[in-house]
Design an enzyme around this catalytic site. Structure first.
Site, PDB file in Angstrom:
ATOM      1  N   ASP A   1     -18.332  30.431  -0.651  1.00 29.18           N
ATOM      2  CA  ASP A   1     -19.221  31.322   0.103  1.00 29.18           C
ATOM      3  C   ASP A   1     -18.597  32.677   0.413  1.00 29.18           C
ATOM      4  OD1 ASP A   1     -21.067  29.230   0.132  1.00 29.18           O
ATOM      5  OD2 ASP A   1     -20.235  28.426   1.992  1.00 29.18           O
TER       6      ASP A   1
ATOM      7  N   LYS B   1     -19.625  35.531  -3.909  1.00 28.86           N
ATOM      8  CA  LYS B   1     -19.527  35.606  -5.387  1.00 28.86           C
ATOM      9  C   LYS B   1     -20.859  36.037  -5.999  1.00 28.86           C
ATOM     10  CE  LYS B   1     -18.344  31.290  -5.327  1.00 28.86           C
ATOM     11  NZ  LYS B   1     -18.160  31.059  -3.890  1.00 28.86           N
TER      12      LYS B   1
ATOM     13  N   LYS C   1     -23.196  38.016  -4.830  1.00 26.84           N
ATOM     14  CA  LYS C   1     -23.382  39.470  -4.751  1.00 26.84           C
ATOM     15  C   LYS C   1     -22.495  40.180  -5.776  1.00 26.84           C
ATOM     16  CE  LYS C   1     -22.582  43.635  -2.139  1.00 26.84           C
ATOM     17  NZ  LYS C   1     -22.722  44.474  -0.978  1.00 26.84           N
TER      18      LYS C   1
ATOM     19  N   HIS D   1     -25.489  30.705  -4.261  1.00 26.69           N
ATOM     20  CA  HIS D   1     -25.033  32.087  -4.452  1.00 26.69           C
ATOM     21  C   HIS D   1     -26.164  33.037  -4.105  1.00 26.69           C
ATOM     22  CE1 HIS D   1     -21.723  30.688  -7.492  1.00 26.69           C
ATOM     23  NE2 HIS D   1     -21.612  30.136  -6.309  1.00 26.69           N
TER      24      HIS D   1
ATOM     25  N   GLN E   1     -17.958  27.530  -5.862  1.00 21.71           N
ATOM     26  CA  GLN E   1     -17.002  27.048  -4.850  1.00 21.71           C
ATOM     27  C   GLN E   1     -15.826  28.036  -4.743  1.00 21.71           C
ATOM     28  OE1 GLN E   1     -18.213  24.331  -7.251  1.00 21.71           O
ATOM     29  NE2 GLN E   1     -19.869  24.433  -5.792  1.00 21.71           N
TER      30      GLN E   1
ATOM     31  N   ASP F   1     -18.114  44.368   7.385  1.00 22.31           N
ATOM     32  CA  ASP F   1     -18.964  44.808   8.496  1.00 22.31           C
ATOM     33  C   ASP F   1     -19.100  43.750   9.595  1.00 22.31           C
ATOM     34  OD1 ASP F   1     -20.427  43.713   6.108  1.00 22.31           O
ATOM     35  OD2 ASP F   1     -22.002  43.490   7.619  1.00 22.31           O
TER      36      ASP F   1
HETATM   37  P1  GDP Z   1     -21.254  32.732  -2.576  1.00 23.76           P
HETATM   38  O1  GDP Z   1     -21.502  31.264  -2.534  1.00 23.76           O
HETATM   39  O2  GDP Z   1     -19.806  33.058  -2.752  1.00 23.76           O
HETATM   40  O3  GDP Z   1     -22.118  33.451  -3.571  1.00 23.76           O
HETATM   41  O4  GDP Z   1     -21.656  33.301  -1.136  1.00 23.76           O
HETATM   42  P2  GDP Z   1     -22.975  32.921  -0.291  1.00 23.76           P
HETATM   43  O5  GDP Z   1     -24.143  33.558  -0.933  1.00 23.76           O
HETATM   44  O6  GDP Z   1     -23.035  31.451  -0.059  1.00 23.76           O
HETATM   45  O7  GDP Z   1     -22.631  33.555   1.115  1.00 23.76           O
HETATM   46  C1  GDP Z   1     -22.392  34.919   1.271  1.00 23.76           C
HETATM   47  C2  GDP Z   1     -23.408  35.470   2.288  1.00 23.76           C
HETATM   48  O8  GDP Z   1     -22.960  36.707   2.759  1.00 23.76           O
HETATM   49  C3  GDP Z   1     -24.777  35.735   1.684  1.00 23.76           C
HETATM   50  O9  GDP Z   1     -25.752  35.494   2.651  1.00 23.76           O
HETATM   51  C4  GDP Z   1     -24.730  37.212   1.331  1.00 23.76           C
HETATM   52  O10 GDP Z   1     -26.018  37.820   1.305  1.00 23.76           O
HETATM   53  C5  GDP Z   1     -23.912  37.746   2.470  1.00 23.76           C
HETATM   54  N1  GDP Z   1     -23.075  38.923   2.152  1.00 23.76           N
HETATM   55  C6  GDP Z   1     -22.420  39.231   1.005  1.00 23.76           C
HETATM   56  N2  GDP Z   1     -21.687  40.352   1.154  1.00 23.76           N
HETATM   57  C7  GDP Z   1     -21.877  40.746   2.438  1.00 23.76           C
HETATM   58  C8  GDP Z   1     -21.346  41.827   3.223  1.00 23.76           C
HETATM   59  O11 GDP Z   1     -20.533  42.627   2.772  1.00 23.76           O
HETATM   60  N3  GDP Z   1     -21.769  41.894   4.514  1.00 23.76           N
HETATM   61  C9  GDP Z   1     -22.628  41.020   5.058  1.00 23.76           C
HETATM   62  N4  GDP Z   1     -22.970  41.171   6.328  1.00 23.76           N
HETATM   63  N5  GDP Z   1     -23.142  39.987   4.355  1.00 23.76           N
HETATM   64  C10 GDP Z   1     -22.751  39.851   3.065  1.00 23.76           C
HETATM   65  P1  IMO Z   2     -20.457  28.136  -3.346  1.00 22.13           P
HETATM   66  O1  IMO Z   2     -20.448  28.216  -4.855  1.00 22.13           O
HETATM   67  C1  IMO Z   2     -18.882  26.170   0.232  1.00 22.13           C
HETATM   68  C2  IMO Z   2     -17.964  21.918  -0.118  1.00 22.13           C
HETATM   69  C3  IMO Z   2     -18.809  20.926   0.667  1.00 22.13           C
HETATM   70  C4  IMO Z   2     -17.794  19.823   0.912  1.00 22.13           C
HETATM   71  C5  IMO Z   2     -16.976  19.829  -0.375  1.00 22.13           C
HETATM   72  C6  IMO Z   2     -17.413  18.770  -1.392  1.00 22.13           C
HETATM   73  O2  IMO Z   2     -21.747  28.498  -2.729  1.00 22.13           O
HETATM   74  O3  IMO Z   2     -19.289  28.871  -2.771  1.00 22.13           O
HETATM   75  P2  IMO Z   2     -19.513  18.550  -3.007  1.00 22.13           P
HETATM   76  O4  IMO Z   2     -20.988  18.477  -2.705  1.00 22.13           O
HETATM   77  O5  IMO Z   2     -19.135  19.677  -3.921  1.00 22.13           O
HETATM   78  O6  IMO Z   2     -18.957  17.239  -3.475  1.00 22.13           O
HETATM   79  O7  IMO Z   2     -18.824  18.827  -1.575  1.00 22.13           O
HETATM   80  O8  IMO Z   2     -17.133  21.106  -0.946  1.00 22.13           O
HETATM   81  N1  IMO Z   2     -18.717  22.822  -1.013  1.00 22.13           N
HETATM   82  C7  IMO Z   2     -18.905  24.120  -0.764  1.00 22.13           C
HETATM   83  N2  IMO Z   2     -18.566  24.870   0.315  1.00 22.13           N
HETATM   84  N3  IMO Z   2     -19.497  26.740  -0.828  1.00 22.13           N
HETATM   85  C8  IMO Z   2     -19.818  26.011  -1.921  1.00 22.13           C
HETATM   86  O9  IMO Z   2     -20.297  26.562  -3.050  1.00 22.13           O
HETATM   87  C9  IMO Z   2     -19.569  24.628  -1.898  1.00 22.13           C
HETATM   88  N4  IMO Z   2     -19.787  23.612  -2.771  1.00 22.13           N
HETATM   89  C10 IMO Z   2     -19.251  22.529  -2.229  1.00 22.13           C
HETATM   90  O10 IMO Z   2     -19.294  21.489   1.859  1.00 22.13           O
HETATM   91  O11 IMO Z   2     -16.931  20.197   1.959  1.00 22.13           O
HETATM   92 MG    MG Z   3     -22.413  29.834  -1.301  1.00 22.13          MG
END
Ligand code: GDP
Ligand code: IMO
Ligand code: MG
Length: 434
Positions: free
Chosen positions: A13, A16, A18, A41, A222, A331
């Site tokens: 999270d 990635k 973005k 994502h 992940q 931010d």
């Molecule tokens: P990923 O799994 O690595 O793609 O990340 P996620 O999408 O699960 O979580 C990132 C969250 O942060 C999303 O809701 C994005 O829209 C948000 N996000 C990404 N970059 C920024 C930033 O620079 N500032 C803020 N406030 N939010 C961001």
């Molecule tokens: P993205 O790609 C954050 C975490 C789960 C749990 C552990 C194992 O959005 O960054 P699983 O269902 O994979 O067997 O769960 O891994 N987990 C993540 N945490 N972002 C993810 O993906 C995750 N995918 C799995 O919360 O702790």
């Molecule tokens: Mg994510």
């Protein structure tokens, strides 16, 4: 143009989605190499927030090719649902989306096993998407690959044998006993009919693209600390989410990859169980969660929040050999009076600077912090590095110093254009900036 891997450097999270969405404008192909719909994502286009689980984050760019490599595990019902949702946003799949036929399927029994096992002392806090059991079957050589559906008899044989075996080891209360193998058989052949036009030999297709001079962006899911080998085992996911996974998960040689971009949050989050030395269990953690909207993109669970952990990120730079990084969610720290950075751990009276991968040791580690003053100014939407407040630049530069890698991208908000792009040597080498 270069072929580049985008990898999460913390516990997922990091942002990635973005980063891949932004960079995909300049690449021809985006390939997912591991994980499944446990990933979430987020891509923000205009005012619309789109969460992608399986489909690569390049899908919203017209004219780009998206591929799911053999290292991904596919829940076909969820993939079809996601494709239908994306079609409503005018994403195009025909001729520009491919699925590696050797990717393994997530079966209904995997999801049940995942949920029923994730309890008590051994709880990992999984996403419940059947990921662990699907990869376990792959490694045990009893998994079913999406291409196996081409032969209904073989598929039937494998399905019935797998289900019988799994049921034999479950208590009578298990939901596995309620599964109807005939229904699964019929449903999966139905999914196959819909997905069949997209099936290819992913390694062959990707290598052909590379031979034609097309550039590939490898999208990791992940993060490094969730990698099954390199992460905080057993509190990890079941795939190779580090840069190395891009090769085995797509059949592209390391010699054809030119660099690795690590994505890192300006603080740390984690979803699910497992050690997290810099976790803030107080009101400050809650403030970060609210300001950063730290709720899981897949399961909606509140993410655990804490300060930046330079020990952990330094470890990620080592195992991925990061060429450069993207610093995200800066931010979110705008209002903090002070900001802490962890630069070592105290473990049983000793100071350690190298990240221990034993969960038991990490659990006992106390962070050693250095403190910086917060900038307490709005940085959201700032596009020019020099326009960031001085204290904010000091924080960024201290992180770069501690990690030993520069930030080519600095994200100051969730939207595409809320991004500072620096003309670093790495981006120049990759042909992304002049
Ligand atoms: P990923 O799994 O690595 O793609 O990340 P996620 O999408 O699960 O979580 C990132 C969250 O942060 C999303 O809701 C994005 O829209 C948000 N996000 C990404 N970059 C920024 C930033 O620079 N500032 C803020 N406030 N939010 C961001
Ligand atoms: P993205 O790609 C954050 C975490 C789960 C749990 C552990 C194992 O959005 O960054 P699983 O269902 O994979 O067997 O769960 O891994 N987990 C993540 N945490 N972002 C993810 O993906 C995750 N995918 C799995 O919360 O702790
Ligand atoms: Mg994510």
């Amino acid at each position: 143009m270069a072929n580049v891997i985008v990898v999460g450097t913390q516990w997922g999270d990091e942002g990635k989605g973005k980063v891949v969405d932004i960079l995909s404008e300049r690449f021809d192909v985006v390939a997912r190499y591991q994980g499944g719909n446990n990933a979430g994502h987020t891509v923000v286009v205009g005012e619309e927030k789109i969460v992608l689980h399986l489909v690569p984050s390049g899908i919203l760019r017209k004219g780009k090719t998206c591929i799911l490599g053999n290292g991904v595990v596919i829940d076909p019902a969820d993939l079809l649902y996601e494709m239908e949702q994306l079609r409503r946003l005018e994403a195009k799949f025909e001729g520009s989306f491919f699925i590696g036929k050797n990717a393994h399927l997530v079966m209904p029994y995997h999801k049940i096993l995942d949920v029923e096992r994730d309890k008590g002392q051994r709880k990992i806090g999984t996403t419940g998407r059947g990921i662990g059991p699907a990869y376990a079957d792959k490694m045990a050589r009893v998994g079913i690959r999406i291409g196996d559906l081409h032969n209904p008899d073989l598929f039937r044989e494998k399905l019935f044998a797998n289900l019988a075996e799994k049921r034999a080891h479950q208590p009578a209360s298990s939901a596995l006993l309620g599964l109807d193998p005939e229904k699964i058989y019929a449903d999966y052949l139905g999914y196959y009919q819909e997905l069949r036009p997209y099936l290819v030999d992913a390694s062959l297709v990707l290598n052909q693209f590379i031979a034609e001079g097309k550039s590939v962006l490898f999208e990791g899911a992940q993060g490094t600390l969730l990698d099954v080998d390199m992460g905080t085992y057993p509190y990890v996911t079941s795939s190779s989410s580090t840069a190395g996974g891009a090769c085995t998960g797509t059949g592209v040689s390391p010699l054809n990859i030119h660099g690795v971009l690590g994505v890192v949050k300006a603080y740390t989050t984690r979803v699910g169980e497992g050690p997290f030395p810099t976790e803030l269990k107080d009101e400050l953690g809650e403030r970060l969660r609210i300001r950063g909207q730290e709720f899981g993109a897949t399961t909606g669970r509140p993410r655990r929040c804490g300060w930046f952990d330079a020990v952990a990120v330094r470890y990620s730079t080592r195992v991925n050999a990061l060429s450069t990084m993207a610093l995200m969610k800066l931010d979110v720290l705008d209002e903090c009076e002070k900001i802490l950075i962890c630069n070592g751990y105290r473990y049983r009276g000793q100071v350690i600077r190298e990240f221990p991968t034993e969960a038991g040791i990490l659990k006992e580690c106390e962070p050693i912090y250095e403190e910086m003053k917060g900038w307490q100014e709005v940085t959201q939407g700032v596009l020019d590095y020099d326009e960031l407040p001085k204290k904010c630049r000091e924080y960024i530069e201290r992180l770069e110093e501690l990690i030993g890698v520069d930030f080519s991208l600095i994200s100051t908000g969730p939207k595409r254009d809320q991004t500072i792009i620096r003309k670093t040597q790495t981006l120049k080498d990759w042909g992304l900036v002049d």
